[in-house]
Write a protein that holds these residues in place. Structure first.
Motif, PDB file in Angstrom:
ATOM      1  N   GLN A 132       0.831  -1.204   0.000  1.00  0.00           N
ATOM      2  CA  GLN A 132       0.000   0.000   0.000  1.00  0.00           C
ATOM      3  C   GLN A 132       0.860   1.246   0.000  1.00  0.00           C
ATOM      4  O   GLN A 132       0.490   2.279  -0.543  1.00  0.00           O
ATOM      5  N   LYS A 135       2.560   1.848  -3.960  1.00  0.00           N
ATOM      6  CA  LYS A 135       1.796   1.683  -5.185  1.00  0.00           C
ATOM      7  C   LYS A 135       2.533   2.323  -6.345  1.00  0.00           C
ATOM      8  O   LYS A 135       3.203   3.343  -6.189  1.00  0.00           O
ATOM      9  N   ASN A 155      -6.233  -7.162 -10.434  1.00  0.00           N
ATOM     10  CA  ASN A 155      -5.727  -7.364  -9.081  1.00  0.00           C
ATOM     11  C   ASN A 155      -4.325  -6.780  -8.933  1.00  0.00           C
ATOM     12  O   ASN A 155      -3.395  -7.436  -8.474  1.00  0.00           O
ATOM     13  N   PRO A 157      -2.443  -3.166  -7.604  1.00  0.00           N
ATOM     14  CA  PRO A 157      -2.630  -1.847  -6.966  1.00  0.00           C
ATOM     15  C   PRO A 157      -1.847  -0.760  -7.693  1.00  0.00           C
ATOM     16  O   PRO A 157      -0.664  -0.926  -8.003  1.00  0.00           O
ATOM     17  N   SER A 176      -9.122  -4.380  -8.682  1.00  0.00           N
ATOM     18  CA  SER A 176      -7.898  -3.631  -8.399  1.00  0.00           C
ATOM     19  C   SER A 176      -8.221  -2.428  -7.518  1.00  0.00           C
ATOM     20  O   SER A 176      -9.360  -1.961  -7.449  1.00  0.00           O
ATOM     21  N   ASP A 177      -7.171  -1.938  -6.876  1.00  0.00           N
ATOM     22  CA  ASP A 177      -7.261  -0.755  -6.036  1.00  0.00           C
ATOM     23  C   ASP A 177      -6.449   0.342  -6.702  1.00  0.00           C
ATOM     24  O   ASP A 177      -5.219   0.288  -6.735  1.00  0.00           O
ATOM     25  N   ASP A 179      -5.916   4.560  -7.073  1.00  0.00           N
ATOM     26  CA  ASP A 179      -6.222   5.862  -6.469  1.00  0.00           C
ATOM     27  C   ASP A 179      -6.776   6.849  -7.495  1.00  0.00           C
ATOM     28  O   ASP A 179      -7.764   7.524  -7.244  1.00  0.00           O
ATOM     29  N   SER A 196     -13.821  -3.102  -8.619  1.00  0.00           N
ATOM     30  CA  SER A 196     -12.606  -2.416  -8.205  1.00  0.00           C
ATOM     31  C   SER A 196     -12.936  -1.267  -7.269  1.00  0.00           C
ATOM     32  O   SER A 196     -14.071  -0.786  -7.216  1.00  0.00           O
ATOM     33  N   ARG A 197     -11.922  -0.825  -6.531  1.00  0.00           N
ATOM     34  CA  ARG A 197     -12.034   0.349  -5.680  1.00  0.00           C
ATOM     35  C   ARG A 197     -11.165   1.431  -6.289  1.00  0.00           C
ATOM     36  O   ARG A 197      -9.954   1.287  -6.432  1.00  0.00           O
ATOM     37  N   CYS A 215     -18.291  -1.480  -8.990  1.00  0.00           N
ATOM     38  CA  CYS A 215     -17.111  -0.709  -8.598  1.00  0.00           C
ATOM     39  C   CYS A 215     -17.473   0.250  -7.470  1.00  0.00           C
ATOM     40  O   CYS A 215     -18.631   0.626  -7.289  1.00  0.00           O
TER      41      CYS A 215
END
Length: 621
Positions: A132, A135, A155, A157, A176-177, A179, A196-197, A215
């Motif tokens: 985290q 990234k 999957n 980040p 996937s994460d 931003d 996803s986030r 999402c």
């Protein structure tokens, strides 16, 4: 600069013998060596592929310096594959027009930047292991329209995903994460986001299809795209089961469909400066839906729930503009609201000359959405866009449920089987007399200035009269008169405008309200008749010489009370004899008894008339 060639012998020494040579320069993979395993490559690595190998694979390699794949003029023709599997990499740069190159990063751990400058067939990032705190960023720049490219994130980040100045890019993001996702000047692209986030999505100069399924997106803005005049292909945006904190869409051209499917949760959904054929929002939950019709062109705007399920919108705003037939379109555009649960609905500077159907809409308490952020207002850019077009956007108030009509003409809107009874109407300088109601309950209370409330009640009265509902129209008539009375009261006693004309008008309305609630309550009229009559009857009797007896009462006193009480019903009749009481009790008439008798005739006559009027409220036309 030295170039080290890794041949079969050196590869065997590295892979089998575990020997790690101290390499200090760049190296080149020869034709015979297409797979490199378990190597710690502690040197600047530049891959310039030559020869006939179609696939190069790196397993469990550790790249201490950034990996660079450069165009040599021989990446074209047959498709080439470069796979990095379970590798540790500080970063990856892909340069040049590699139109047949496919790069896959599988189960890799990256700590830096992945960049593509030029053409590439596909880039896949699958099962990344970045922490985290580390990234990575992915950027796609300066791509021509030579080929269709695919960017797949599965999957993995990412702190930031940028696609700039790129053509024919298909982006697929799953599980996937991320931003930030930012598209700029990508006029022929597509986006598919699944499970996803995502923190924020910014699409600027983007033209292509969008599909979002399951999402969670904090913020999304779609700001304009350009297209070639000869390209008449329409694109569509599709969202299903997504969680969006704020989605703003403006400066969009030639959008075929905007679709929000089941299970969407959106904090703010705002439109502006866009041309879309069909807008469809179904079975979702939206905190604030903002529709400035002045900035939109569409053929169908549809908000609907499914069978047994309502589309929940806490605050629905239709803002400035003349909603009328679009130029060049033979059929008038339509707005359809069906199976909706609303907390509040707002028409502000909205002038309707088209087709709007509202059916099965009912009041629902405000629903709190499960969003990562509570966006209470539109962005500064969107607010400025509205201001530039003369539109004032006000952040909605959720203090109470309301139907707000402000400086608007609702035209011929059809309200079928709707329930706005628990809402409060906020009315100002508007026209609603042409709306059609069938099985619909409108608000019984209007907020605003007294004069505006009077006009609002008068127009609602006329609406119910036009459909033949005299009962409901009479209720609004009573509220109209009460609002007028309050306006006169304010003028007389607060602003000190005490003209006799206003005073007597106010007195007339006050007496009508207190006696039978503007001809709507015979019970109140009967109560006033008996109460006022009994008071005047007692005053009349006292003027004849009667006095209240002291307790305990004697039989004679009770007999006298029964005798005088039996004369009360006749006193209520305005045509009774002037001295019938004095004759019955053998007491002389006095000056005061004549006064109270005359006053009783006037008051009782008025109250009897009010009682009859209240009884006739359902028979009057």
């Amino acid at each position: 600069m030295n170039r080290i060639e890794i041949n079969d012998e050196l590869w065997h020494r590295i892979n089998v013998g575990g020997e790690i040579p101290e390499l200090t320069g760049n190296f080149q993979i020869l034709d015979g060596c297409k797979r490199l395993l378990n190597a710690d490559l502690n040197f600047p690595f530049i891959l310039t592929h030559r020869g006939s190998n179609h696939q190069l694979q790196f397993f469990n390699c550790q790249f201490i310096n950034i990996v660079i794949i450069e165009h040599t003029g021989e990446w074209q023709g047959v498709e080439r594959f470069v796979d990095f599997i379970e590798c540790l990499m500080p970063g990856l740069e892909i340069n040049g027009n590699n139109v047949s190159l496919n790069v896959n990063l599988l189960n890799c751990q990256l700590s830096g930047h992945v960049g593509v400058s030029g053409d590439i067939k596909s880039l896949r990032l699958v099962n990344g292991k970045a922490s985290q705190q580390h990234k990575i960023e992915l950027s796609i720049h300066n791509k021509s329209n030579a080929i269709d490219s695919t960017i797949e994130i599965d999957n993995f980040p990412l702190s930031r995903l940028e696609i700039f100045d790129s053509m024919k890019v298909a982006l697929l993001v799953q599980q996937s994460d991320v931003d930030v996702i930012e598209f700029k000047h990508a006029p022929s692209a597509s986006i598919n986001l699944g499970t996803s986030r995502i923190g924020s999505v910014l699409l600027s100069g983007f033209r292509g299809d969008i599909r979002c399924i399951q999402c969670r997106i904090d913020e999304m803005a779609c700001i304009g795209f350009s297209y070639a005049q000869q390209d008449q292909t329409l694109v569509s945006y599709r969202f299903e089961a997504v969680q969006l904190g704020r989605l703003e869409m403006y400066n969009l051209l030639r959008l075929a469909q905007l679709y929000f499917g089941d299970g969407c949760q959106i904090g703010i959904l705002a439109f502006g400066n866009m041309h879309v054929t069909h807008v469809s929002i179904n079975n979702s939950s939206i905190n604030w839906l903002l529709v400035p019709t002045k900035l939109m062109e569409f053929e169908l705007f549809e908000l609907s729930g499914g069978p047994g399920r309502l589309l929940q919108i806490n605050y629905l705003s239709f803002l400035d503009g003349y909603f009328e037939q679009t130029k060049g379109v033979s059929v008038k555009p339509k707005i359809v609201l069906d199976n909706l649960g609303l907390y509040s609905i707002d028409f502000a500077s909205f002038h309707n000359n088209s087709l709007i159907y509202v059916a099965n809409v009912e009041f629902r308490e405000r629903k709190l959405l499960d969003l990562t952020k509570d966006y209470g207002a539109v962005s500064t850019d969107f607010r400025q866009l509205c201001l530039d077009n003369g539109i004032m956007v006000q952040t909605p108030s959720f203090d109470f449920p309301m139907l707000r009509v402000y400086n608007s003409d609702l035209g011929k809107i059809n309200f079928l089987s709707c329930d706005f009874g628990e809402m409060m109407m906020v009315f100002h300088a508007s026209k609603i007399t042409e709306i059609f109601l069938s099985g619909t309950e409108m608000p019984m209370k209007i907020e605003g200035a007294f004069a505006e409330r009077q006009i609002g009640y008068a127009q609602l009265k006329k609406v119910y009269e036009s459909r033949g509902d005299s009962v409901k129209s009479h209720e609004y008539l009573a509220r109209e008169l009460e609002a007028h009375m309050q306006s006169l009261q304010r003028a007389n006693f607060f602003k000190r405008k005490r003209t006799w004309h206003e005073f007597f008008n106010y007195l007339t309305l006050w007496l009508n309200r207190e006696s039978n609630n503007f001809n709507t309550s015979w019970g109140l009229a009967f109560y006033c008749l008996v109460g006022a009559g009994a008071t005047l009857f007692m005053c009349h009797n006292f003027s004849l010489g009667y006095e209240l007896a002291e307790y305990p009462y004697t039989l004679q006193q009770l007999h006298n009370f029964e005798e005088i009480a039996s004369l009360f019903p006749e006193f209520l009749l305005p045509i009774h004899k002037a001295d019938y009481i004095s004759e019955a009790v053998d007491m002389p008439v006095t000056h005061w008894s004549r006064f109270w008798d005359f006053l009783g005739r006037v008051v009782n006559g008025f109250l009897l008339y009010q009682l009859i009027q209240a009884f006739r409220k359902y028979g009057k036309k």
